[in-house]
Design a protein around this motif. Structure first.
Motif, PDB file in Angstrom:
ATOM      1  N   MET A 133     -12.489   8.677 -10.225  1.00  0.00           N
ATOM      2  CA  MET A 133     -12.441   9.009  -8.803  1.00  0.00           C
ATOM      3  C   MET A 133     -11.735   7.893  -8.016  1.00  0.00           C
ATOM      4  SD  MET A 133     -15.447   9.896  -6.029  1.00  0.00           S
ATOM      5  CE  MET A 133     -16.337  10.836  -7.225  1.00  0.00           C
ATOM      6  N   VAL A 134     -12.045   6.655  -8.319  1.00  0.00           N
ATOM      7  CA  VAL A 134     -11.411   5.524  -7.633  1.00  0.00           C
ATOM      8  C   VAL A 134      -9.922   5.495  -7.940  1.00  0.00           C
ATOM      9  CG1 VAL A 134     -11.273   2.997  -7.532  1.00  0.00           C
ATOM     10  CG2 VAL A 134     -13.503   4.131  -7.508  1.00  0.00           C
ATOM     11  N   LEU A 135      -9.554   5.645  -9.206  1.00  0.00           N
ATOM     12  CA  LEU A 135      -8.142   5.576  -9.584  1.00  0.00           C
ATOM     13  C   LEU A 135      -7.337   6.717  -8.966  1.00  0.00           C
ATOM     14  CD1 LEU A 135      -8.399   4.451 -13.308  1.00  0.00           C
ATOM     15  CD2 LEU A 135      -7.967   3.058 -11.275  1.00  0.00           C
ATOM     16  N   LYS A 136      -7.916   7.915  -8.904  1.00  0.00           N
ATOM     17  CA  LYS A 136      -7.216   9.050  -8.281  1.00  0.00           C
ATOM     18  C   LYS A 136      -7.026   8.834  -6.786  1.00  0.00           C
ATOM     19  CE  LYS A 136      -8.598  12.478 -11.648  1.00  0.00           C
ATOM     20  NZ  LYS A 136      -9.464  13.599 -11.965  1.00  0.00           N
ATOM     21  N   GLY A 137      -7.867   8.008  -6.177  1.00  0.00           N
ATOM     22  CA  GLY A 137      -7.768   7.735  -4.748  1.00  0.00           C
ATOM     23  C   GLY A 137      -6.785   6.631  -4.382  1.00  0.00           C
ATOM     24  N   LEU A 138      -6.250   5.932  -5.387  1.00  0.00           N
ATOM     25  CA  LEU A 138      -5.300   4.862  -5.087  1.00  0.00           C
ATOM     26  C   LEU A 138      -3.976   5.432  -4.612  1.00  0.00           C
ATOM     27  CD1 LEU A 138      -5.902   2.453  -8.103  1.00  0.00           C
ATOM     28  CD2 LEU A 138      -6.656   2.142  -5.744  1.00  0.00           C
ATOM     29  N   SER A 139      -3.395   4.787  -3.633  1.00  0.00           N
ATOM     30  CA  SER A 139      -2.130   5.254  -3.049  1.00  0.00           C
ATOM     31  C   SER A 139      -0.982   5.121  -4.049  1.00  0.00           C
ATOM     32  CB  SER A 139      -1.812   4.433  -1.800  1.00  0.00           C
ATOM     33  OG  SER A 139      -0.535   4.756  -1.313  1.00  0.00           O
ATOM     34  N   THR A 140      -0.089   6.094  -4.018  1.00  0.00           N
ATOM     35  CA  THR A 140       1.146   6.027  -4.802  1.00  0.00           C
ATOM     36  C   THR A 140       2.343   5.729  -3.901  1.00  0.00           C
ATOM     37  OG1 THR A 140       1.398   8.421  -4.656  1.00  0.00           O
ATOM     38  CG2 THR A 140       0.299   7.561  -6.634  1.00  0.00           C
ATOM     39  N   GLU A 141       2.062   5.432  -2.628  1.00  0.00           N
ATOM     40  CA  GLU A 141       3.133   5.048  -1.695  1.00  0.00           C
ATOM     41  C   GLU A 141       3.731   3.717  -2.145  1.00  0.00           C
ATOM     42  OE1 GLU A 141       3.777   3.753   2.981  1.00  0.00           O
ATOM     43  OE2 GLU A 141       1.813   4.474   2.319  1.00  0.00           O
ATOM     44  N   LYS A 142       5.044   3.649  -2.196  1.00  0.00           N
ATOM     45  CA  LYS A 142       5.725   2.432  -2.639  1.00  0.00           C
ATOM     46  C   LYS A 142       5.488   1.288  -1.648  1.00  0.00           C
ATOM     47  CE  LYS A 142       7.458   4.645  -6.102  1.00  0.00           C
ATOM     48  NZ  LYS A 142       6.615   4.700  -7.257  1.00  0.00           N
ATOM     49  N   ILE A 143       5.431   0.076  -2.159  1.00  0.00           N
ATOM     50  CA  ILE A 143       5.257  -1.118  -1.327  1.00  0.00           C
ATOM     51  C   ILE A 143       6.415  -1.225  -0.334  1.00  0.00           C
ATOM     52  CG2 ILE A 143       5.223  -3.656  -1.362  1.00  0.00           C
ATOM     53  CD1 ILE A 143       2.594  -2.265  -2.370  1.00  0.00           C
ATOM     54  N   GLY A 144       7.597  -0.926  -0.774  1.00  0.00           N
ATOM     55  CA  GLY A 144       8.757  -0.911   0.113  1.00  0.00           C
ATOM     56  C   GLY A 144       9.444  -2.259   0.222  1.00  0.00           C
ATOM     57  N   ASN A 145      10.701  -2.196   0.611  1.00  0.00           N
ATOM     58  CA  ASN A 145      11.556  -3.374   0.670  1.00  0.00           C
ATOM     59  C   ASN A 145      11.098  -4.383   1.731  1.00  0.00           C
ATOM     60  OD1 ASN A 145      13.931  -4.405  -0.676  1.00  0.00           O
ATOM     61  ND2 ASN A 145      14.875  -4.387   1.360  1.00  0.00           N
ATOM     62  N   GLU A 146      10.714  -3.907   2.906  1.00  0.00           N
ATOM     63  CA  GLU A 146      10.341  -4.828   3.989  1.00  0.00           C
ATOM     64  C   GLU A 146       9.147  -5.706   3.609  1.00  0.00           C
ATOM     65  OE1 GLU A 146       8.820  -4.878   8.622  1.00  0.00           O
ATOM     66  OE2 GLU A 146       9.511  -2.977   7.769  1.00  0.00           O
ATOM     67  N   LEU A 147       8.080  -5.085   3.110  1.00  0.00           N
ATOM     68  CA  LEU A 147       6.906  -5.861   2.719  1.00  0.00           C
ATOM     69  C   LEU A 147       7.230  -6.776   1.543  1.00  0.00           C
ATOM     70  CD1 LEU A 147       3.949  -6.620   3.003  1.00  0.00           C
ATOM     71  CD2 LEU A 147       3.350  -4.544   1.737  1.00  0.00           C
ATOM     72  N   ALA A 148       7.984  -6.276   0.564  1.00  0.00           N
ATOM     73  CA  ALA A 148       8.352  -7.095  -0.600  1.00  0.00           C
ATOM     74  C   ALA A 148       9.167  -8.321  -0.172  1.00  0.00           C
ATOM     75  CB  ALA A 148       9.126  -6.263  -1.611  1.00  0.00           C
ATOM     76  N   GLU A 149      10.073  -8.151   0.777  1.00  0.00           N
ATOM     77  CA  GLU A 149      10.864  -9.285   1.279  1.00  0.00           C
ATOM     78  C   GLU A 149       9.978 -10.312   1.988  1.00  0.00           C
ATOM     79  OE1 GLU A 149      14.382  -8.491   3.550  1.00  0.00           O
ATOM     80  OE2 GLU A 149      15.125  -7.063   2.058  1.00  0.00           O
ATOM     81  N   ARG A 150       9.041  -9.835   2.769  1.00  0.00           N
ATOM     82  CA  ARG A 150       8.146 -10.754   3.485  1.00  0.00           C
ATOM     83  C   ARG A 150       7.257 -11.529   2.509  1.00  0.00           C
ATOM     84  NH1 ARG A 150       5.736  -7.922   8.713  1.00  0.00           N
ATOM     85  NH2 ARG A 150       5.187 -10.086   9.146  1.00  0.00           N
TER      86      ARG A 150
END
Length: 155
Positions: free
Chosen positions: A24-41
């Motif tokens: 249940m916990v694993l199915k609730g984890l987001s699959t939204e990508k971290i993205g370039n802006e956050l990765a750069e920061r």
């Protein structure tokens, strides 16, 4: 002298499901990508000498640091980032940013078998003090001072 253990019992315990790694916990984890802006920061903060590293006894999950001019994701033990526990490393900033930006909470948890460097079959390690979007965002805000410091973060 017998301690009441057997190899068989210890072996079965490895397959135990933990609260942080149940279906249940694993199915609730987001699959939204971290993205370039956050990765750069995140990379910018690592360039300043800041690290993400839980600091307590025993297993501390995954951390991020730039050591010896290499960006890396490390398995952390007893609050120490050691090269011997490096999960994945990058020789340059752009490769690190590209890798981190395509990750999600789900892939960073270790449950995604398509991410071979992060994937684990050890139920204890899946989603246990691993990197996540919220932990990365906390890192950005907590490490905005110019002097290096550790971000105990923690989940």
């Amino acid at each position: 002298m017998s301690f009441g253990f057997s190899y068989r019992l210890i072996e079965r315990k490895e397959y135990q499901v933990h609260d942080w790694s149940n279906d249940m916990v694993l199915k609730g984890l987001s699959t939204e990508k971290i993205g370039n802006e956050l990765a750069e920061r995140v990379a910018t903060q690592l360039d300043c000498g800041h690290v993400i590293c839980n600091m307590h006894r025993d297993y501390c999950g995954h951390g991020l640091a730039k050591l010896n001019d290499k960006y890396g994701i490390f398995e952390v033990h007893d609050g120490f980032l050691l090269d011997g526990y490096q999960v994945v490393s990058f020789l340059n900033r752009n490769d690190f940013i590209a890798y981190l930006s395509r990750q999600s909470d789900y892939s960073l948890s270790g449950a995604d078998s398509s991410e071979k460097e992060l994937f684990t079959t050890r139920s204890f390690a899946i989603n246990n003090q691993r990197l996540s979007r919220s932990r990365l965002i906390d890192f950005i805000y907590e490490s905005s001072s110019p002097s290096p410091k550790n971000n105990a973060g923690g989940e």
